[in-house]
Write a protein that holds these residues in place. Structure first.
Motif, short mmCIF file in Angstrom:
data_model
loop_
_atom_site.label_atom_id
_atom_site.label_comp_id
_atom_site.label_asym_id
_atom_site.label_seq_id
_atom_site.Cartn_x
_atom_site.Cartn_y
_atom_site.Cartn_z
N GLU A 174 64.46 14.87 92.02
CA GLU A 174 65.46 14.13 92.77
C GLU A 174 64.77 13.50 93.97
N PRO A 175 64.63 12.19 93.96
CA PRO A 175 63.89 11.56 95.05
C PRO A 175 64.57 11.77 96.40
N VAL A 176 63.76 11.88 97.43
CA VAL A 176 64.26 11.87 98.80
C VAL A 176 64.00 10.47 99.35
N ILE A 177 65.07 9.77 99.69
CA ILE A 177 64.92 8.38 100.13
C ILE A 177 65.46 8.23 101.54
N VAL A 178 64.68 7.60 102.38
CA VAL A 178 65.09 7.34 103.76
C VAL A 178 65.46 5.87 103.87
N ALA A 179 66.65 5.61 104.40
CA ALA A 179 67.07 4.22 104.58
C ALA A 179 67.33 3.96 106.05
N PHE A 180 66.50 3.14 106.66
CA PHE A 180 66.73 2.74 108.04
C PHE A 180 67.74 1.59 108.00
N CYS A 181 68.92 1.82 108.53
CA CYS A 181 69.97 0.80 108.44
C CYS A 181 70.34 0.28 109.81
N CYS A 182 70.38 -1.04 109.93
CA CYS A 182 70.70 -1.60 111.24
C CYS A 182 72.20 -1.47 111.50
N HIS A 183 72.54 -1.20 112.73
CA HIS A 183 73.92 -0.93 113.12
C HIS A 183 74.85 -2.07 112.77
N TYR A 184 74.41 -3.30 112.97
CA TYR A 184 75.33 -4.44 112.88
C TYR A 184 75.65 -4.85 111.46
N CYS A 185 74.72 -4.69 110.57
CA CYS A 185 74.96 -5.12 109.19
C CYS A 185 74.90 -3.97 108.19
N ALA A 186 73.71 -3.48 107.97
CA ALA A 186 73.55 -2.54 106.87
C ALA A 186 74.35 -1.26 107.06
N TYR A 187 74.37 -0.72 108.26
CA TYR A 187 75.12 0.53 108.48
C TYR A 187 76.62 0.29 108.31
N THR A 188 77.07 -0.87 108.79
CA THR A 188 78.48 -1.24 108.61
C THR A 188 78.80 -1.41 107.14
N ALA A 189 77.84 -1.97 106.40
CA ALA A 189 78.03 -2.12 104.96
C ALA A 189 78.13 -0.75 104.30
N ALA A 190 77.34 0.19 104.81
CA ALA A 190 77.39 1.55 104.27
C ALA A 190 78.77 2.16 104.52
N ASP A 191 79.29 1.92 105.72
CA ASP A 191 80.65 2.37 106.07
C ASP A 191 81.67 1.78 105.12
N MET A 192 81.49 0.47 104.87
CA MET A 192 82.41 -0.24 103.99
C MET A 192 82.37 0.36 102.59
N ALA A 193 81.16 0.70 102.14
CA ALA A 193 81.02 1.34 100.82
C ALA A 193 81.83 2.62 100.80
N GLY A 194 81.76 3.33 101.94
CA GLY A 194 82.53 4.56 102.04
C GLY A 194 84.02 4.29 101.96
N SER A 195 84.48 3.29 102.75
CA SER A 195 85.92 2.98 102.74
C SER A 195 86.40 2.57 101.37
N LEU A 196 85.52 1.89 100.65
CA LEU A 196 85.90 1.43 99.31
C LEU A 196 85.74 2.53 98.27
N ARG A 197 85.39 3.72 98.74
CA ARG A 197 85.19 4.86 97.84
C ARG A 197 84.17 4.55 96.75
N LEU A 198 83.15 3.73 97.11
CA LEU A 198 82.10 3.44 96.14
C LEU A 198 81.11 4.59 96.15
N CYS A 199 80.65 4.94 94.96
CA CYS A 199 79.66 6.02 94.89
C CYS A 199 78.26 5.47 94.98
N TYR A 200 77.43 6.15 95.73
CA TYR A 200 76.00 5.83 95.67
C TYR A 200 75.25 7.15 95.80
N PRO A 201 74.00 7.17 95.32
CA PRO A 201 73.29 8.44 95.20
C PRO A 201 73.13 9.16 96.53
N PRO A 202 73.32 10.48 96.50
CA PRO A 202 73.16 11.27 97.73
C PRO A 202 71.69 11.38 98.15
#
Lengths: 158, 307, 221
Positions: free
Chosen positions: A5-33
């Protein structure tokens, strides 16, 4: 490699990528843990040393997620991040580590689906590449040279 | 006369001089020089021998000059400052004079980047201007560049190159003035295709009266084909080939282009004969030496005067 | 500044692989400014070497230290407390610094981690260009502040040659013809006539041609 099981580090910028991650959460989209998110104010804050040390400490894959080209909240942070990722790719190639283990990804704040999709794709890529070679030899468990005391360094050397 | 150079005698007798070029072979093959030079006999006053041209190793200019001198012809020793320091350059000049070689040309030389040894350390102890000064000092003062006296100092007729087509154009007349001040006796220009631009340069030269003490020879290289014209236009730095020339050649079938190239060269010579300050022609027909006699005859420059 | 570039990693690995304890020393001056051997580059290289060694199942002990300069003995002296705990030294300073460490610690192998390049200046962030060749007899006063020894491919003192094209050197469209630059500057300063003064043959003794050089200031000894 069945139980890798790979360990992956994602550096996400607050303004775009992290917000997109939040949005994925709100949309109940699954992505690998496997993907561990580190929020940064701007992808441009990520330095080559962060990428290199992430690999050194055993991350199987690392990506930097920033804003779309031209949309960086801090104007050129994402462009700088992209160049640094390219630099570290070349460095990894020189030391015999697959440059595909690190990547620069761009997305906007509203792209929840893209966040989930890229997390999925990247995890898949790393799963196919296999474990970070530094992990295969079991050396990382005892190794932490940057913070180790002289005694710890001694035992690590054995 | 300052020297025993045939070229000097031709100039000072008021004739248009004609010179051509011989590139030494890339091997210890003196017969190749003899073949090339023999073709030119009777059609030129003197023959330039290039010095590791385009930074590619060839038989040395000095030794090739000796071969030519021993044939009874008159060589012009080209010397680039790229490959030798001032000791070696002065040493070669002594050697040249010892073999009755009395005419030479001072050049910086193409950068090794272009040649077969780009990894070489380029010398450039002197530049072409400083070499002219050195050779002049050897002749006029009888001393080496370092100041010591020379036993039987070489009396060289000193040439330099000029390129009216290199950038910046506004500098090119001043640069000629510098070479005149340094002590050059004659000039051979880069090959001329843009006759208008050349005439403009000559206007500047005459305005400064540089033509009164410098014998300027117009460089002529016949074009073999439209392809060659295009190549020189695009790929050779410091070369000015007008589009009309390329078109003129391209309009003909391939087999006829070479002859047209010769015609263009002859036309250029005829036009340049009329330009005040032009004292001769330096015909560079690289790997096409056998055409030089034809060009010389068609341009009305044959036979060569006896001086 | 003196500019340098990190050596290829494989070359560095070949140097240090026989050793278990390495001292990786950076320098806070020139090589920091050109991002080749400062504190950050030390950390980065250390990390990269660790990864390279771990890949083959080894762990190498790397001690990281960055000195203010490596070209002054007072600073090199600061390595004394740690030198015995290491088997070899990898220095990211320019050649001057590497040699000073080698001179001070005669029984320790010292390796260069960078290739020292040239004396230059920053053109813009991330780009450094050669400016000075240390000829020892500066002629910038007569060439409008632009050096033909360092910046002319043929180091012509009476240039340009016939290969100057559109302000670029014959060897590459990326290289400026310095004599074009000098001419432009002389024009801007109203000094066109100075162009015609011939610079005579240079005495290279003030440069490297006279042998390795030294400056001695007795008032400071």
């Amino acid at each position: 490699m069945k139980d890798f099981e790979p360990v992956i580090v994602a550096f996400c910028c607050h303004y775009c990528a992290y917000t997109a991650a939040d949005m994925a959460g709100s949309l109940r989209l699954c992505y690998p843990p496997n993907v561990k998110i580190i929020r940064v104010p701007c992808s441009g804050k990520v330095d080559v040393i962060h990428l290199m040390q992430a690999i050194e400490r055993g991350a199987d894959g690392v990506y930097v997620a920033g804003c779309l080209e031209g949309d960086c909240h801090f104007k050129t942070g994402n462009a700088k991040a992209a160049r640094r990722v390219a630099y570290v790719k070349r460095l990894l190639q020189e030391i015999g580590i697959e440059p595909e283990r690190i990547e620069m990804i761009m997305m906007s704040a509203g792209m929840g689906e893209r966040f989930a999709a890229t997390a999925e794709e990247f995890t898949d890529r790393i799963r196919r590449l296999g474990p970070n070679p530094v992990n295969l030899m079991g050396a990382t468990k005892t190794h932490d040279p940057h913070n180790a005391s002289p005694a710890q360094k001694e035992s690590a050397a054995r | 006369m300052e020297t025993e150079s045939v070229l000097e005698r031709v100039f000072k007798a008021g004739h248009l001089a004609v010179t051509s070029e011989c590139g030494p072979p890339r091997g210890a093959l003196p017969d190749k020089i003899r073949e090339k030079a023999e073709v030119l006999r009777g059609h030129v006053d003197a023959v330039n021998v290039t010095d590791n041209q385009t930074a590619m190793v060839r038989m040395s200019s000095l030794t090739a000059c000796i071969v030519i001198r021993q044939m009874g012809l008159h060589p012009i020793l080209q010397m680039v400052t790229r490959d030798r320091n001032r000791l070696a350059l002065q040493s070669d000049l002594l050697g040249a004079y010892a073999f009755d070689i009395n005419t030479m040309l001072c050049l910086s030389g193409d950068h090794p980047h272009f040649g077969d040894h780009p990894m070489a350390a380029n010398v450039y102890d002197l530049d072409s201007m400083q070499l002219i000064q050195t050779v002049r000092t050897m002749r006029d003062k009888g001393t080496f560049q370092g100041g010591e006296a020379i036993g039987n100092p070489p009396k060289m007729f000193i040439g330099a190159a000029a390129n009216p087509f290199a950038d910046p154009f506004e500098l090119r007349v001043r640069r000629l003035a510098k070479k005149a001040t340094a002590g050059a006796d004659f000039i051979q220009t880069q090959c001329i295709y843009n006759l208008d631009k050349f005439e403009k340069w000559m206007e500047g030269v005459r305005r400064r009266r540089l033509h009164e003490n410098l014998f300027i020879m117009a460089g002529i290289t016949p074009l073999k084909s439209a392809g060659m014209a295009r190549y020189m236009q695009k790929k050779v730095p410091g070369m000015d080939v007008p589009d009309e020339l390329v078109k003129r050649l391209a309009a003909l079938p391939k087999d006829n282009q070479a002859d047209e190239g010769i015609t263009i060269a002859v036309e250029a010579i005829e036009r340049l004969k009329k330009v005040e300050g032009v004292h001769g022609f330096h015909i560079m027909a690289i790997e096409w030496e056998h055409k030089v006699p034809e060009i010389v005859r068609r341009a009305g420059l044959y036979p060569r005067p006896a001086v | 500044m003196i500019t340098a570039e990190r050596k290829p990693i494989q070359e560095i690995i070949n140097f240090v692989s026989p050793y278990k304890n390495l001292l990786l020393v950076g320098c806070n001056e020139c090589v920091t400014v050109c991002s080749a051997g400062g504190r950050k580059e030390v950390a980065l290289l250390s990390s990269a070497l660790q990864v390279a060694f771990m890949k083959s199942g080894r762990v190498i002990n790397i001690r990281e230290l960055t000195l203010e300069r490596q070209c002054d003995p007072e600073y090199v002296e600061q390595l004394v407390p740690v030198i015995d705990s290491v088997d070899a030294v990898l220095s990211l300073a320019c050649g001057c610094g590497v040699q000073e460490i080698a001179r001070r610690f005669k029984d320790k192998m010292v390796f260069p981690g960078v290739n020292t390049k040239f004396m230059g200046a920053s053109e813009r962030p991330g780009v450094w260009a050669e400016r000075c060749q240390g000829c020892g007899d500066c002629l910038l006063g007569v060439t409008g502040g632009i050096c033909p020894i360092a910046r002319c491919s043929k180091r012509l003192q009476n240039g340009p040659c016939g290969g100057s094209s559109n302000g670029k050197c014959e060897i590459s469209p990326d290289v400026d013809c310095v004599w074009q630059l000098i001419w432009d500057r002389l024009k801007a300063l109203g000094l066109e006539d100075r162009y015609e003064a011939i610079l005579p043959a240079k005495d290279w003794r003030s440069g490297r041609g006279g042998g390795p050089r030294k400056i001695v200031r007795e008032d400071l000894m």
